[in-house]
Scaffold this active site. Structure first.
Site: not given
Length: 337
Positions: A247, A296, A308
Site C-alpha cells: 500500500c 494501511h 489503494h
C-alpha cells in the site's frame, strides 16, 4: 577563581566534552551549549548526518514539529519538519537549516522557556519546595549553571547555581527569585537576543498562505491519472514498482512520478502529511488494520472513494463507507507539493 570565571572555564570544558560523547549523555543537560554546536554548523541540508542534526531534531521535537526517531540523519521527515517550521514563522520554505532558520529555532525555544517562567506565582526563597522551583532549576540548567535533578527543592545546589548566575548576569537572584529576574537571564544572553520577537504567523495569515498554495500548486490530476492507470497491479509485500505494490509502495511510486518525494512507510507518511478535517481529491486516507495505529493507506479520488493497493485484489478502487473500511478509518491527511 570567582564564580563567573569558573563558569566560563566549565562551559569550555563541557563543550569539548560534549563533542566526544553520545548524544543521549547530554540531550537535555546543556541546551545553551547545544545552541553553540548547532550554530557552528551554519547550514544543514538533506542527506547530512551527525550530532548537529541530532540537536536540530531534538529542538524541532521540543517545538512539536518533529515526531520521529532522533537518529542524526537529515532525511525526509526532518526536512518536512523544517519546512513546517519555516512556513509557520514566515521564512523561505527550503527544508534546509541555514543560519537564519537555526537562529529562529533557538529563539523559539527560548520564547517557550520564558512562557514557562510566566507561570510562576510567587517570589522564591531558599528552603521552598514547589513547581515554581522546578521552573527556576530548568532555567539554570538551560545555561549550564545547575547540574542536579529538577526536583523542585530549593537546596544548596540550586542556591550555588543562582550565585554563579547572579554574578555572571549582574542580576539579583539569591535574595529572592522573581519572574522578571529569570526572564532577564534569557534577555541578557549574548548568544541570542530574545527581545527580537519570534512568533508563528497569525492563524488568518497562515490560512491565507495555505489557500494560495492550494490554488497555485495543489493539482492532483496527475496523481489520480497515474494511480488509476495502475489498477489491477498485484499486491506484493514490500513492492514499490509496477510489477507489484504494497500500500505505501504504491503511494510512494505514484507521487514520485509527479516529482514529489514522500516517506516509504504508512506510519512515516502519517507523521509527514498535514491533517485535514475531511478528504479532498488527492488527499491520503488512513486506516488501522492489522496493528494499532495507521497501517494501511490510499488516495482519495472523490465521491466517497479511494484507490489503494489491497492485499486481495491489488490496486483497486474502494468505498470509504464500505463496512470493512468504515470501521477502520483513522482520518485524512494532505501532502503539499
Amino acid at each position: 577563581m570567582n564564580g563567573t570565571l569558573e563558569h566560563v572555564v566549565k562551559q569550555s570544558f563541557i563543550y569539548s566534552y560534549l563533542l566526544s560523547q553520545p548524544f543521549a549523555a547530554y540531550v537535555d543537560a546543556y541546551p545553551a551549549l547545544q545552541n553553540k554546536i548547532l550554530q557552528e554548523a551554519e547550514q544543514l541540508q538533506y542527506g547530512e548526518h551527525g550530532e548537529s542534526v541530532r540537536i536540530l531534531q531534538h529542538k524541532l521535537s521540543k517545538l512539536s514539529y518533529y515526531d520521529d526517531q532522533i537518529d542524526g540523519e537529515l532525511g525526509i521527515l526532518t526536512e518536512h519538519a523544517l519546512k513546517k517550521f519555516q512556513k509557520d514563522y514566515g521564512m523561505s520554505i527550503t527544508g534546509e537549516a541555514d543560519s537564519e532558520t537555526i537562529h529562529a529555532i533557538i529563539k523559539a525555544e527560548k520564547k517557550r522557556k520564558i512562557r514557562q517562567i510566566e507561570k510562576m506565582s510567587e517570589t522564591i526563597y531558599p528552603g521552598m519546595h514547589s513547581e515554581d522551583v522546578k521552573i527556576i532549576q530548568d532555567t539554570l540548567k538551560y545555561f549550564g549553571y545547575y547540574e542536579g535533578e529538577i526536583d523542585g527543592i530549593y537546596g544548596p545546589l540550586t542556591q550555588k547555581a543562582l550565585e554563579v548566575a547572579e554574578e555572571e548576569h549582574d542580576l539579583e537572584l539569591t535574595k529572592g527569585v522573581t519572574q522578571a529576574s529569570l526572564q532577564a537571564m534569557y534577555q541578557k544572553d549574548k548568544d541570542v537576543k530574545v527581545k527580537e520577537d519570534v512568533e508563528p504567523q497569525s492563524a488568518s495569515t497562515t490560512k491565507k498562505k495555505i489557500k494560495n498554495v492550494q490554488v497555485k500548486s495543489q493539482d492532483y490530476s496527475g496523481v489520480i491519472q497515474t494511480a488509476k492507470a495502475l489498477i489491477g497491479t498485484p499486491y506484493v509485500w514490500g513492492g514499490t514498482a509496477p510489477g507489484g505494490f504494497d500500500c505505501s509502495g504504491f503511494i510512494q511510486y505514484v507521487y514520485e512520478t509527479q516529482s514529489v518525494t514522500v516517506p516509504r512507510t504508512v506510519s512515516d507518511m502519517w507523521n509527514f502529511a498535514s491533517g485535514v478535517s475531511k478528504p479532498s481529491v488527492g488527499d491520503l486516507v488512513f486506516f488501522e488494520t492489522y496493528k494499532p495505529g495507521p497501517s494501511h493507506m490510499g488516495i482519495y479520488i472523490g465521491d466517497g472513494k479511494f484507490i489503494h493497493a489491497g492485499e486481495s485484489r491489488g490496486v483497486e478502487i474502494s468505498a470509504l463507507n464500505n463496512s470493512y473500511w468504515k470501521d477502520k478509518y483513522l482520518g485524512a491527511k494532505r501532502v503539499s507539493n
